[in-house]
Design a protein around this motif. Structure first.
Motif, PDB file in Angstrom:
ATOM      1  N   ARG A 306       2.467  -4.698   7.463  1.00  0.00           N
ATOM      2  CA  ARG A 306       2.446  -3.257   7.276  1.00  0.00           C
ATOM      3  C   ARG A 306       4.010  -2.739   7.399  1.00  0.00           C
ATOM      4  N   VAL A 309       4.564  -2.407   3.734  1.00  0.00           N
ATOM      5  CA  VAL A 309       3.861  -1.236   3.131  1.00  0.00           C
ATOM      6  C   VAL A 309       4.820  -0.131   3.521  1.00  0.00           C
ATOM      7  N   ARG A 310       5.246   0.042   4.722  1.00  0.00           N
ATOM      8  CA  ARG A 310       5.774   1.383   5.243  1.00  0.00           C
ATOM      9  C   ARG A 310       7.279   1.544   4.566  1.00  0.00           C
ATOM     10  N   TYR A 313       6.294   2.728   0.885  1.00  0.00           N
ATOM     11  CA  TYR A 313       5.873   4.159   0.965  1.00  0.00           C
ATOM     12  C   TYR A 313       7.263   4.997   1.155  1.00  0.00           C
ATOM     13  N   ILE A 320      -1.617   1.493  -3.653  1.00  0.00           N
ATOM     14  CA  ILE A 320      -1.493   0.171  -3.446  1.00  0.00           C
ATOM     15  C   ILE A 320      -0.713  -0.629  -4.227  1.00  0.00           C
ATOM     16  N   GLU A 355      -3.818  -3.654   2.673  1.00  0.00           N
ATOM     17  CA  GLU A 355      -2.893  -2.451   2.909  1.00  0.00           C
ATOM     18  C   GLU A 355      -3.737  -1.189   2.448  1.00  0.00           C
ATOM     19  N   GLU A 356      -5.128  -1.360   2.039  1.00  0.00           N
ATOM     20  CA  GLU A 356      -5.836  -0.428   1.820  1.00  0.00           C
ATOM     21  C   GLU A 356      -6.421   0.300   3.080  1.00  0.00           C
ATOM     22  N   SER A 359      -3.073   2.095   4.673  1.00  0.00           N
ATOM     23  CA  SER A 359      -2.766   3.138   3.895  1.00  0.00           C
ATOM     24  C   SER A 359      -3.736   4.376   4.342  1.00  0.00           C
ATOM     25  N   LEU A 362      -1.574   5.504   7.739  1.00  0.00           N
ATOM     26  CA  LEU A 362      -0.152   5.491   7.454  1.00  0.00           C
ATOM     27  C   LEU A 362       0.605   6.794   7.243  1.00  0.00           C
ATOM     28  N   ASP A 363      -0.160   7.844   6.261  1.00  0.00           N
ATOM     29  CA  ASP A 363       0.681   9.097   6.218  1.00  0.00           C
ATOM     30  C   ASP A 363       0.575   9.942   7.235  1.00  0.00           C
TER      31      ASP A 363
END
Ligand code: ATP
Ligand code: MG
Ligand code: MG
Ligand code: MG
Length: 469
Positions: A306, A309-310, A313, A320, A355-356, A359, A362-363
């Protein structure tokens, strides 16, 4: 000609093989039968019982390049990644070991010979530390090796008394540092500025002598032994004439791949280093059988994914992306670790699914966090916000902390703990009325998404392992 990271790994193994050491393959990142250890954090882990005299091998000298993860547990470098030039969550530790075959003098001689004769490092760039009471080691460095006394530093702290965990084999150690030059901030070990990156610790020689008990007492080991560990990435940086580990061949290639995948040109962005670091720990952990989950090893893996991934982003990734780096990783490390290539489809799928899932929240979580940071009075993020991000949006606390740190904000951890406690209490009370709310997921009024269903994620991951996806 500069040596590649792969060449250096090879040279190390060859040198010690020529000196009668048995080459032993890296063990898994998941320690075999050792509940005291979260992840393999040093080359000596797989030899723990040999040091303790509980296990015998057909050899009494060994050499290895061990994959290690230091994220969680006694040695935890997760918070250092992106901030220092020398720390990774995943790295390789080169090590030579003696199980009663040789002790201090030979260990010191081998290390010096390898660094100065074999690799050609200039002696005047090296300095060493010894444990404050270890006159014997001091004497060997000064009189047998010829290091000037002012370059041998006595250290009284735990930095020079190495232990694997709270219990187990341990002993005084002597460490070798490399001076990267005045232009880099930092002071020699023992000085107030030692946290800088000018003097970088490259090799730790541990004189294994004791077995530390749970009550703190030290039991002598059956025979004094040697355990050493040198970070492959740190020695590569020196030999490739760069300062940071993140500038060595392997990382330059991973960072290039990451930049391409997320679509940025700014190769110096800290987030790229974090992503390049994290793909190694995540891919190798999955390769060794760890799956993202909500507890124990699996939760550490989830937290690292995570975080990566952040950072993607933050760099502007709009799809992804993380799993796409496995390709570049296999190119860089597949020769040394064929299992990585074998497990590649599983690794990619697990990373993609994880990740899916993340995500989806996350936003919205980032929007809430950014709003809070923007409106914040003072420099402490309130516990209820940390809790909401954790509970509803799947933000592990260290992820929130990673973001807050970028704004010089700290976390109200006590406030978070009490919010957690209040939640537990609510769950208990509810369950005494026949409904166990601790098993349901929370719903945020602002989104259509009904909470973060990890159970669903785990089911998908189980299908992947069983080959059903
Ligand atoms: P540092 O003080 O730089 O954090 P350490 O004293 O924690 O290192 P040791 O436990 O002595 O490290 O490990 C032996 C060697 O492994 C170190 O000398 C270093 O070369 C390497 N090493 C340790 N931690 C890391 C890391 N997080 N990333 C890369 N290499 C590491
Ligand atoms: Mg450390
Ligand atoms: Mg250290
Ligand atoms: Mg050390």
């Amino acid at each position: 000609m500069t040596l590649s990271t792969a060449d250096i790994r090879q040279k190390f193994i060859e040198f010690f093989k020529q000196n009668g050491h048995q080459a032993v393959a890296s063990s898994s990142l998941v320690p075999a039968d050792d509940p005291t250890l979260l992840f393999t954090n040093a080359g000596m882990n797989q030899f723990k019982d040999v040091f303790l005299g509980k296990d015998k091998r057909s050899y009494n000298r060994a050499v290895s390049s061990q994959r290690c993860v230091r994220a969680g547990g006694k040695h935890n470098d997760l918070e250092n990644v992106g901030y220092t030039a020398r720390h990774h969550t995943f790295f390789e530790m080169l090590g030579n070991f003696s199980f009663g075959a040789y002790f201090k003098q030979e260990a010191i001689e081998y290390a010096w010979q390898f660094l100065t004769d074999h690799l050609g490092l200039p002696k005047e760039k090296l300095l060493v530390t010894v444990y404050s009471e270890d006159d014997e080691a001091f004497d060997i460095w000064e009189n047998k090796i010829g290091v000037p006394a002012d370059r041998i530093i006595r250290i009284s702290t735990s930095d020079n008394f190495w232990s694997m965990g709270d219990t187990g084999p341990c002993g005084p150690c002597s460490e070798i540092f490399y001076d990267h030059g005045e232009h880099i901030w930092g002071g020699p070990p023992g000085s107030p500025e030692e946290d800088g990156d000018r003097f970088i610790e490259i090799w730790n020689l541990v004189f294994m002598q004791y077995n530390k008990q749970a009550d703190g007492t030290m039991q002598p080991l059956p025979s004094p032994s040697i355990d050493t560990g040198m970070g492959l990435e740190r020695i590569s940086a020196i030999l490739q004439n760069v300062h940071s580990n993140y500038e060595i061949d392997l990382f330059v290639n991973l960072i290039d791949a990451a930049a391409h995948i997320v679509g940025t040109d700014n190769k110096d962005d800290k987030s790229l280093r974090v992503i390049a670091d994290h793909i190694r720990s995540c891919a190798f952990l999955i390769c060794d059988g760890v799956m993202p989950s909500n507890e124990g090893r699996g939760y550490v893996l989830r937290r690292i994914i995570r975080r990566a991934v952040r950072h993607g982003y933050k760099l502007g990734a709009n799809d992804i992306f993380f799993y796409k780096l496995v390709d570049a990783l296999c190119t860089q490390m597949g020769d040394a670790y064929p299992e990585l290539v074998e497990q590649r489809p599983v690794i990619e799928k697990v990373l993609r699914v994880e990740e899916e899932q993340f995500s989806k929240t996350l936003d919205r979580g980032m929007a809430i966090l950014n709003e809070t940071l923007h409106d914040l009075d003072g420099d402490i993020l309130p516990g209820d916000v940390i809790f909401k991000l954790y509970d509803t949006y799947g933000f592990p606390v260290d992820l929130t902390n990673d973001i807050a740190r970028e704004h010089n904000i700290t976390l109200d951890e006590k406030g978070f703990e009490s919010a957690m406690q209040a939640q537990r209490l609510r769950a208990q009370q509810a369950s005494s009325f026949g409904v166990d709310y601790s098993k349901t997921v929370s719903v945020d009024a602002h989104t259509a998404f009904t909470g973060y269903s990890d159970e669903q994620g785990e089911a998908v991951i189980l299908d992947i392992i069983k080959g059903e996806t």
